[in-house]
Structure formats: C-alpha cells, structure tokens
Design an enzyme around this catalytic site. Structure first.
Site, PDB file in Angstrom:
ATOM      1  N   ASP A  44       0.847  -1.184   0.000  1.00 32.66           N
ATOM      2  CA  ASP A  44       0.000   0.000   0.000  1.00 32.66           C
ATOM      3  C   ASP A  44       0.890   1.244   0.000  1.00 32.66           C
ATOM      4  OD1 ASP A  44       0.603   0.847   2.699  1.00 32.66           O
ATOM      5  OD2 ASP A  44      -0.772  -0.686   3.422  1.00 32.66           O
ATOM      6  N   ASN A  45       0.280   2.401  -0.233  1.00 29.85           N
ATOM      7  CA  ASN A  45       1.093   3.615  -0.406  1.00 29.85           C
ATOM      8  C   ASN A  45       1.764   4.102   0.875  1.00 29.85           C
ATOM      9  OD1 ASN A  45      -1.257   4.470   0.776  1.00 29.85           O
ATOM     10  ND2 ASN A  45      -1.566   6.227  -0.576  1.00 29.85           N
TER      11      ASN A  45
END
Length: 187
Positions: free
Chosen positions: A32-33
């Site tokens: 995920d970011n």
C-alpha cells in the site's frame, strides 16, 4: 509511489523508475502507499498463483515500528492469531505467525514521516504466510498499537538487503524461483 504501472489517479508509478521494464511486467504482492520495502516484479503470469494461491504457503517478513512498548503477552497474542476485520462485516482470526522484538536495523534509511527515536516505540519482525488486506497494520491495531512504519524485508528467500528506495535488482529466472521455493514454474 504506488506499486503499479497504470492508475487513473495522479500518483507516482513504477514506470517512473529509472529502469527499462520489459513489456508485461507486473507487481506481485503489492504494497500500500504507506508501506515500503521489497516488491517483486515479473513478466511471468504464473508467479502470483504459485506464490500466493498455491498449496504451499510462502513466507513474507515485515519490519514494523509500532507506537509504544510491546509486552511479552502482546507478542504471544500476535503469534497465536488475533481477530481482524477484513471487510465491514467479516472478522477473521489471523493464522499463527512468527513475531519478535528487534532493534532498529543499522543502515535503515530514515523516512520523512518517521517519528524521532526518543518517542516510545518498538520494532517488530513479523513473518506471515498469508496476507489479508492490510493485515500487519490490522494485527498491531488489534493489540492496541499503531503501526508507524511498515517495511517488507523478504518474500521467502528473496531479501530486500541494502536495496535503496526505487532501486531495481534483476535475478536470473532459475535463481528467482529457487529463492521463492517454487519448483513448477515452467510450462
């Protein structure tokens, strides 16, 4: 940067790295970011199925900085499995995993969002054989700790090592599959 090559959002993409990726390259086990670390890229479409959907579970290890001090009791709860929400209405008990308290690794680059080392925190090394949506973050939240930094350091025997953010390392196909402990990758 998001771990994909195409997005409808205005975000940094893998294709922006200083590397000439072959056509058909895709990410395996995306991050995920807010996460960082090892990301496997391949053109072999069988890898995802063999690595994450096969009969043999494969290990992923994460270095996690959590807020506060983690007790031995909390470590045991994480090891045996904790309930996490995987959707609004579905709760899941995580499978047993390995968890240990570790020191901040020497040579770990500083992250701009990382809190000062004098703030109460614990570094954990967590090894899973599953990966539900944001599982590590949800596991530490389930035992009342907030994930402050999450770094994937290995997938099976492929190690992040001293690779720096945005750096790419190519592996020969046979070595790649041997390190992932996958035998049946050829058609």
């Amino acid at each position: 940067m998001v771990s994909q090559f195409i997005s409808s959002h205005n975000v940094r993409l893998l294709g922006e790295l200083a590397f000439d990726f072959p056509e058909g390259t895709h990410a395996i086990g995306r991050l995920d970011n807010l996460s960082e670390g090892l990301l496997i890229l391949t053109t072999n479409k069988k890898v995802t199925r063999l690595l994450f959907q096969g009969k043999q579970p494969h290990e992923r290890t994460y270095l996690v900085r959590v807020k506060g001090h983690v007790s031995e009791e909390t470590l045991q709860r994480l090891k045996i499995g904790v309930p996490i929400c995987i959707t609004e209405s579905v709760e899941y008990i995580t499978t047993p995993c390995r968890v240990e308290i570790v020191e901040r690794p020497a040579g770990l680059f500083d992250h701009p969002r990382e809190l000062p080392n004098n703030a109460p925190h614990t570094w954990l090394l967590i090894t899973l054989t599953e990966g539900k949506f944001h599982q590590v973050r949800k596991m530490v939240a389930a035992v009342h700790h907030r994930c402050q930094r999450l770094i994937r350091v290995s997938i099976e025997d492929i190690l992040l090592g001293d690779l720096q953010p945005g750096e790419v390392k190519e592996l020969p196909e046979e070595e790649f599959f041997a390190l992932l402990k996958i035998d049946d990758y050829k058609d």
